[in-house]
Design an enzyme around this catalytic site. Structure first.
Site, mmCIF file in Angstrom:
data_model
loop_
_atom_site.group_PDB
_atom_site.id
_atom_site.type_symbol
_atom_site.label_atom_id
_atom_site.label_comp_id
_atom_site.label_asym_id
_atom_site.label_seq_id
_atom_site.Cartn_x
_atom_site.Cartn_y
_atom_site.Cartn_z
ATOM 1 N N LEU A 1 -10.143 21.659 19.311
ATOM 2 C CA LEU A 1 -8.987 21.356 18.632
ATOM 3 C C LEU A 1 -8.087 22.722 18.428
ATOM 4 C CD1 LEU A 1 -9.036 18.039 17.413
ATOM 5 C CD2 LEU A 1 -8.501 18.398 18.891
ATOM 6 N N GLY B 1 -17.047 22.026 12.204
ATOM 7 C CA GLY B 1 -18.510 21.368 12.089
ATOM 8 C C GLY B 1 -18.215 19.469 12.414
ATOM 9 N N LYS C 1 -19.281 4.005 30.939
ATOM 10 C CA LYS C 1 -17.692 3.436 31.068
ATOM 11 C C LYS C 1 -17.996 3.787 32.058
ATOM 12 C CE LYS C 1 -13.428 6.180 30.687
ATOM 13 N NZ LYS C 1 -12.965 7.465 29.647
ATOM 14 N N ALA D 1 -14.539 8.305 23.663
ATOM 15 C CA ALA D 1 -14.761 8.189 25.273
ATOM 16 C C ALA D 1 -14.749 9.483 26.191
ATOM 17 C CB ALA D 1 -13.197 7.495 26.112
ATOM 18 N N ILE E 1 -11.664 15.707 12.175
ATOM 19 C CA ILE E 1 -11.035 14.605 13.193
ATOM 20 C C ILE E 1 -12.098 13.035 13.232
ATOM 21 C CG2 ILE E 1 -11.096 15.172 15.777
ATOM 22 C CD1 ILE E 1 -7.947 14.808 14.218
ATOM 23 N N GLU F 1 -7.119 10.556 29.025
ATOM 24 C CA GLU F 1 -7.819 10.095 30.507
ATOM 25 C C GLU F 1 -9.061 11.252 30.043
ATOM 26 O OE1 GLU F 1 -8.906 9.571 33.460
ATOM 27 O OE2 GLU F 1 -6.946 8.563 33.751
ATOM 28 N N ILE G 1 -13.141 18.889 3.560
ATOM 29 C CA ILE G 1 -11.750 19.120 4.760
ATOM 30 C C ILE G 1 -12.168 17.896 5.957
ATOM 31 C CG2 ILE G 1 -10.805 20.257 6.581
ATOM 32 C CD1 ILE G 1 -11.446 22.793 5.357
ATOM 33 N N THR H 1 -9.967 13.395 28.316
ATOM 34 C CA THR H 1 -10.538 14.859 28.651
ATOM 35 C C THR H 1 -10.827 15.898 27.398
ATOM 36 O OG1 THR H 1 -8.330 15.317 28.787
ATOM 37 C CG2 THR H 1 -9.643 15.028 30.478
ATOM 38 N N SER I 1 -16.977 22.843 5.757
ATOM 39 C CA SER I 1 -16.679 21.848 4.370
ATOM 40 C C SER I 1 -16.284 20.317 4.496
ATOM 41 C CB SER I 1 -15.455 22.174 4.865
ATOM 42 O OG SER I 1 -14.831 22.018 3.171
HETATM 43 C C1 FAD Z 1 -6.238 10.921 18.596
HETATM 44 C C2 FAD Z 1 -6.717 11.058 18.617
HETATM 45 C C3 FAD Z 1 -7.968 10.306 20.367
HETATM 46 C C4 FAD Z 1 -9.053 11.215 19.923
HETATM 47 N N1 FAD Z 1 -9.803 10.976 21.417
HETATM 48 C C5 FAD Z 1 -10.433 11.246 22.472
HETATM 49 C C6 FAD Z 1 -11.680 10.727 23.145
HETATM 50 O O1 FAD Z 1 -11.675 9.482 23.545
HETATM 51 N N2 FAD Z 1 -12.119 11.302 23.961
HETATM 52 C C7 FAD Z 1 -12.472 12.862 24.174
HETATM 53 O O2 FAD Z 1 -12.542 13.658 24.704
HETATM 54 N N3 FAD Z 1 -11.743 13.279 22.939
HETATM 55 C C8 FAD Z 1 -10.890 12.349 21.970
HETATM 56 N N4 FAD Z 1 -10.027 13.695 20.814
HETATM 57 C C9 FAD Z 1 -10.257 14.846 20.694
HETATM 58 C C10 FAD Z 1 -11.507 14.969 19.599
HETATM 59 O O3 FAD Z 1 -11.286 13.950 18.985
HETATM 60 C C11 FAD Z 1 -11.478 15.936 20.039
HETATM 61 O O4 FAD Z 1 -11.863 17.028 20.811
HETATM 62 C C12 FAD Z 1 -13.155 16.232 18.642
HETATM 63 O O5 FAD Z 1 -13.085 15.653 17.646
HETATM 64 C C13 FAD Z 1 -13.462 17.955 18.564
HETATM 65 O O6 FAD Z 1 -12.904 18.353 17.736
HETATM 66 P P1 FAD Z 1 -12.491 20.094 17.246
HETATM 67 O O7 FAD Z 1 -13.979 19.660 16.467
HETATM 68 O O8 FAD Z 1 -12.235 20.883 17.165
HETATM 69 O O9 FAD Z 1 -12.144 19.416 15.682
HETATM 70 P P2 FAD Z 1 -11.926 18.497 13.887
HETATM 71 O O10 FAD Z 1 -13.173 17.315 14.134
HETATM 72 O O11 FAD Z 1 -11.310 18.665 13.663
HETATM 73 O O12 FAD Z 1 -13.388 19.622 13.197
HETATM 74 C C14 FAD Z 1 -12.589 20.440 12.091
HETATM 75 C C15 FAD Z 1 -14.385 21.348 11.634
HETATM 76 O O13 FAD Z 1 -13.746 22.614 10.701
HETATM 77 C C16 FAD Z 1 -14.255 22.530 9.656
HETATM 78 N N5 FAD Z 1 -12.662 23.695 8.639
HETATM 79 C C17 FAD Z 1 -11.490 23.699 9.152
HETATM 80 N N6 FAD Z 1 -10.961 24.088 8.087
HETATM 81 C C18 FAD Z 1 -11.984 25.244 7.637
HETATM 82 C C19 FAD Z 1 -12.506 26.290 7.033
HETATM 83 N N7 FAD Z 1 -11.662 26.947 5.815
HETATM 84 N N8 FAD Z 1 -13.658 26.385 6.060
HETATM 85 C C20 FAD Z 1 -15.087 25.647 5.990
HETATM 86 N N9 FAD Z 1 -14.513 24.883 7.470
HETATM 87 C C21 FAD Z 1 -12.974 24.401 7.679
HETATM 88 C C22 FAD Z 1 -13.812 21.035 9.218
HETATM 89 O O14 FAD Z 1 -14.322 20.625 7.838
HETATM 90 C C23 FAD Z 1 -14.581 20.117 10.338
HETATM 91 O O15 FAD Z 1 -15.792 20.326 10.401
HETATM 92 C C24 FAD Z 1 -9.376 12.642 20.724
HETATM 93 C C25 FAD Z 1 -7.707 13.189 19.469
HETATM 94 C C26 FAD Z 1 -7.574 11.940 18.581
HETATM 95 C C27 FAD Z 1 -6.065 13.294 18.041
#
Ligand code: FAD
Length: 503
Positions: free
Chosen positions: A333, A12, A77, A49, A44, A342, A41, A344, A38
């Site tokens: 991710l 989430g 932006k 942006a 990120i 950029e 957990i 993305t 969770s």
């Molecule tokens: C340093 C940095 C800067 C960034 N800046 C940008 C930006 O400017 N622009 C942009 O477009 N993107 C940016 N990104 C990328 C962006 O942050 C991610 O693409 C976006 O937040 C999506 O993350 P996610 O939801 O895939 O993963 P996460 O935010 O890690 O979410 C993972 C989810 O899975 C759940 N989970 C994991 N394991 C379990 C489990 N066993 N049981 C239940 N739940 C679980 C967690 O609780 C959480 O809810 C950046 C990334 C980083 C690292």
């Protein structure tokens, strides 16, 4: 033909809730959708942006843009300013949207290259409404009623608070029937006959079965990597940054309608202005700089009071060998990561979801459908990867081992081809549906000192005087438009002030 009925979204963060919101809106209750996340957990939570394509996502959701901005403390932006990338003391803006206008059948930059050869050029930023307005801290939305005026060509994206964005989408999705399940997934059961995912097991023992699983679990790739054992393509030899430190600070007086990226000794620092704070982060290569030094540099380059301890993130550039395997699609991710230079990543979430919806299978999960998804995804990732690598490769910096490495590294063949073609006569072609248009490549090439040896010979149809006049007219019209635009701060205060209101 048997249809899928149940969809499980694992995670989430931004990607999980972007998936849930979009699916709930488009599928209108056709499927039973559960999202597991969770709190223990966590997420990120740093993606703040975006690029203009995000407006398509908002449109699909039917969001009112001003309300969206208020709820997420967003700002506008127009592009990204790159400082010290080509060499120290130099900067340029990669603005969204068009640059100048075509003449005959040539892009404006060919005439600019000729004028440059004549020693009679203005700054390339003067020819685009996005870059000229950004440098003046001005903003307004495009005025569609303004015909051919540059004011009708303003292209914008947003900066927003990632936590508020996820919360906003979470409420949206749950209103449309998505069931949220809090708790940790501790096990994944595969079907014996074909290795497809059958169900996930929660820490309290509940088993949740589904037909289609969307892995949004973050870097670990709980389903795609840990359960299905899909491998990872490591691109860190081209993109050596592998750490980030993120820290918010108080909003300063400089409320820019653009992201700033400042190159440092072993990476770069972002600055993202929001209404209630400014987001900052330092992305760096741990092979070339230790964490303490990276933190010192980050904190000494804030333009407001620090509001929290820095968040440390480790990552590796690259992607899964396949983002869709059996009945699991990895989004966000969990599927791969390209550093945020950029902006993305959220776009890759959005485009992955749209691609999945366009190729939505029946319960038979036809392999040709899966292969097509993976083919299109590979193409998109690789072209974005190339564009980001260009920023590192096109540099004259040699003041640190990091920059020496980047300047001297071999680049992928697909990028090499683009650079060679550009350096000959300033030509660049957008291939198929690759994300970045010619204008983006042109601005980075020129902004980072890759000046082509020649220009398109057809420029010489025009006399020198005509070329100078053509460019002068564009710059004059763009300049006039910028003077009538409000400042970014005034525009936001008028149309979407967030104040203390939050999602
Ligand atoms: C340093 C940095 C800067 C960034 N800046 C940008 C930006 O400017 N622009 C942009 O477009 N993107 C940016 N990104 C990328 C962006 O942050 C991610 O693409 C976006 O937040 C999506 O993350 P996610 O939801 O895939 O993963 P996460 O935010 O890690 O979410 C993972 C989810 O899975 C759940 N989970 C994991 N394991 C379990 C489990 N066993 N049981 C239940 N739940 C679980 C967690 O609780 C959480 O809810 C950046 C990334 C980083 C690292």
């Amino acid at each position: 033909m048997k249809q899928i009925r149940r969809i499980l979204i694992a995670g989430g963060g931004s990607s999980g809730w972007m998936a849930a919101a979009l699916l709930s809106r488009l599928f209108q209750g056709l499927y039973d959708i559960v999202l597991v996340e969770s709190e223990q957990i966590g997420t990120i939570g740093v993606g703040e942006a975006t690029i203009p394509a995000i407006k398509k996502y908002n449109e699909l959701l039917g969001l009112d843009e001003n309300e969206f901005m208020v709820r997420t403390q967003a700002s506008f932006k127009l592009g990204i300013q790159f400082v010290d990338w080509w060499k120290k003391g130099e900067s340029y803006i990669h603005g969204f949207g068009v640059i100048g206008q075509d003449l005959e059948w040539l892009r404006c930059h060919h005439y600019w290259l000729k004028a440059r050869a004549l020693g009679r050029t203005g700054d390339f930023a003067d020819y685009s409404i996005n870059t000229a307005a950004a440098l003046a801290n001005k903003f307004m939305r495009a005025r569609q009623d303004m015909g051919d005026s540059p004011l009708s060509q303003i292209a914008h994206a947003f900066h927003f608070d990632a936590a508020l964005f996820a919360r906003f989408l979470s409420a949206y999705a749950q209103e449309r029937g998505v069931r949220r399940r809090e708790g940790q997934i501790v096990d994944v059961t595969l079907r014996a006959e074909d290795g497809f995912i059958d169900s996930v097991t929660m820490e309290d023992g509940e088993q949740i079965a589904a037909d289609l699983f969307i892995d949004c679990s973050g870097f670990r790739g709980l389903l795609i990597a840990e359960a299905l054992k899909v491998g990872f393509q490591d691109w860190s030899h081209w993109l050596p940054c592998d750490r980030a430190l993120a820290v918010p600070c108080e909003r300063s007086g400089n409320f820019t309608p653009y992201t700033r990226s400042t190159a440092h000794g072993a990476g770069w620092q972002w600055r993202i202005p929001l209404q209630h704070r400014t987001g900052n982060g330092h992305v760096y290569s741990s092979r070339h700089m230790d964490d303490d030094e990276a933190e010192r540099i980050l904190l000494s380059n804030l333009d407001g009071r620090q509001l929290a301890d820095p968040l440390k993130v480790r990552f590796k550039a690259g992607k899964r060998d396949k983002l869709w395997h059996k009945n699991c699609v990895a989004v966000g991710l969990a599927g791969g990561f390209l550093e945020p230079l950029e902006s993305t990543s959220l776009h890759l979430v959005q485009s992955g979801l749209i691609r999945m919806i366009r190729l939505l299978p029946d319960a038979g999960f036809d392999q040709a459908t899966i292969d097509e998804f993976n083919r299109q995804t590979d193409f998109e990732y690789e072209r974005i990867r190339d564009f980001i690598i260009l920023h590192y490769k096109a540099t004259e910096r040699d003041d640190t081992p990091f920059w020496q490495y980047c300047r001297d590294m071999e680049v992928p063949e697909t990028l090499r081809r683009k650079i060679d073609l550009w350096m000959a006569n300033g030509r660049i072609f957008r291939e198929d549906e690759e994300l970045f248009a010619e204008e983006s490549w042109i601005q980075v090439f020129l902004g980072q000192g890759y000046i082509p040896r020649g220009y398109d010979p057809l420029v010489d149809i025009k006399s020198d005087a005509q070329v100078i006049q053509f460019l002068g007219n564009i710059a004059a019209v763009v300049g006039k438009c910028v003077t009538v635009m409000p400042t970014h701060a005034d525009y936001v205060a008028k149309v979407c002030p967030a104040g203390l209101v939050a999602a």
